[in-house]
Design a protein around this motif. Structure first.
Motif, short mmCIF file in Angstrom:
data_model
loop_
_atom_site.label_atom_id
_atom_site.label_comp_id
_atom_site.label_asym_id
_atom_site.label_seq_id
_atom_site.Cartn_x
_atom_site.Cartn_y
_atom_site.Cartn_z
N SER A 138 0.85 -1.19 0.00
CA SER A 138 0.00 0.00 0.00
C SER A 138 0.88 1.23 0.00
CB SER A 138 -0.89 0.00 1.24
OG SER A 138 -0.11 -0.10 2.41
N PRO A 139 0.48 2.30 -0.70
CA PRO A 139 1.31 3.50 -0.74
C PRO A 139 1.43 4.12 0.64
CG PRO A 139 -0.85 3.94 -1.66
CD PRO A 139 -0.78 2.47 -1.45
N ALA A 198 6.30 0.29 3.40
CA ALA A 198 5.90 0.99 2.18
C ALA A 198 6.74 2.24 1.96
CB ALA A 198 4.42 1.34 2.24
N ALA A 204 9.27 5.30 -3.57
CA ALA A 204 8.43 6.08 -2.66
C ALA A 204 9.03 7.47 -2.43
CB ALA A 204 8.28 5.35 -1.33
#
Length: 323
Positions: A138-139, A198, A204
């Motif tokens: 999940s971000p 994450a 990211a």
């Protein structure tokens, strides 16, 4: 500071015993080694502690990534729009280089505020996260960089064994790397493990922004070129400005200013520098501008801190000095 009992609700005999053992060890060491601000450094890399017997003033710091176990008392933390109260039996996880306003709000001579902090190795965290990452992670929430969770047995045990090394310096080189690796593993599998894993993904925003923050820390005293920071983060200038402020709660210029002012304060409090010398060392060309900005951040002009007798134990530059 004679009463050092752990009074949080126990979650089992073994956990309660580890609580007590760690609390006693930290309190004993801090009483013998803390400076006038209650901070005690240790010979163990990245391990330090705090012991205060009364509530403190609001203090401005720039935290490096760390996990801090509050063993007794309470502390209030404010980082941008993130506001947390961390009570005894809980841990603060700071997953970025953050400007934080911290204040110990619960402490007394009978029950002092006692905390133990361990710096995080972001390269190690990234390595382990890569091994543990889900197929479709999940971000991460880039603004969630100040996290609070209950201390579980695994993290408490790692902290207890790291503290044990203080009395066994001959074992540090052999045992310390493994203990730190184990601690990082448990954090990645804990209450905020999904967010931490994450946020360590190569694509990211936190990982890319950390490269810019590292550049800022290395050259905080030099004139800032935001274009170079954006390039380091592999972002356009507009995207960099937006994501940097989401991540740190400050613009790059404000962040650099915060680094300069906190380092200037350290130079005056811990190395006996004059206000003018401190201003020059951190990159200010105007003493009047330095005085204005220092007073705005710390609530008093720099001469107040420059006049205080220098203390002995100086925390590392812009490291958390008020756990």
């Amino acid at each position: 500071m004679n009463v050092l009992r752990w009074t949080a609700a126990p979650t089992g005999g073994t956990l309660s015993a580890m609580n007590q053992e760690l609390l006693d060890a930290v309190a004993t060491y801090a009483r013998a080694h803390a400076n006038r601000d209650g901070l005690a450094l240790t010979p163990i890399p990245g391990l330090r502690m705090m012991c205060l017997d009364q509530p403190g003033d609001k203090l401005e710091s720039t935290y490096r990534p760390l996990v801090c176990l509050v063993l007794q008392g309470e502390k209030h933390l404010l980082a941008g729009r993130q506001e947390k109260l961390c009570a005894e039996g809980q841990a603060i996880i700071v997953s970025a280089d953050l400007p934080v306003t911290g204040q110990v709000v619960t402490a007394s001579r009978e029950r002092p505020y006692i905390a133990l902090a361990i710096e995080l190795d972001m390269a190690l965290l990234s390595e382990l996260a890569d091994q543990l990452r889900e197929t479709r992670p999940s971000p991460p929430d880039p603004a969630a960089t100040l996290l609070v969770q209950d201390v579980d047995a695994a993290i408490l045990d790692c902290a207890r064994r790291l503290m044990h090394l203080v009395a066994h310096p001959e074992a540090v080189a052999i045992l310390h790397p493994g203990l730190v690796r184990e601690l990082h593993f448990w954090l990645l599998n804990g209450a905020h493990g999904r967010q931490l894993r994450a946020s360590m993904a190569p694509e990211a925003h936190p990982v890319r922004l950390n490269r810019a923050v590292a550049m800022l820390r290395l050259s905080y005293h030099q004139k800032l070129r935001v274009e170079e920071l954006a390039q380091a983060a592999s972002m356009s200038l507009s995207a960099f400005h937006k994501h940097f402020k989401d991540y740190t709660s400050l613009t790059p210029v404000q962040y650099q200013k915060r680094l300069r002012l906190i380092e200037a304060r350290r130079l005056m409090l811990y190395e006996g520098a004059t206000a003018n010398k401190a201003a020059f060392e951190v990159g200010y060309e105007s003493s009047s501008q330095f005085t204005r900005e220092y007073a705005r951040l710390f609530g008093a002009p720099p001469r107040r801190d420059a006049r205080r007798p220098a203390t002995v134990a100086a925390p590392e530059f812009v490291a958390e000095a008020t756990l």
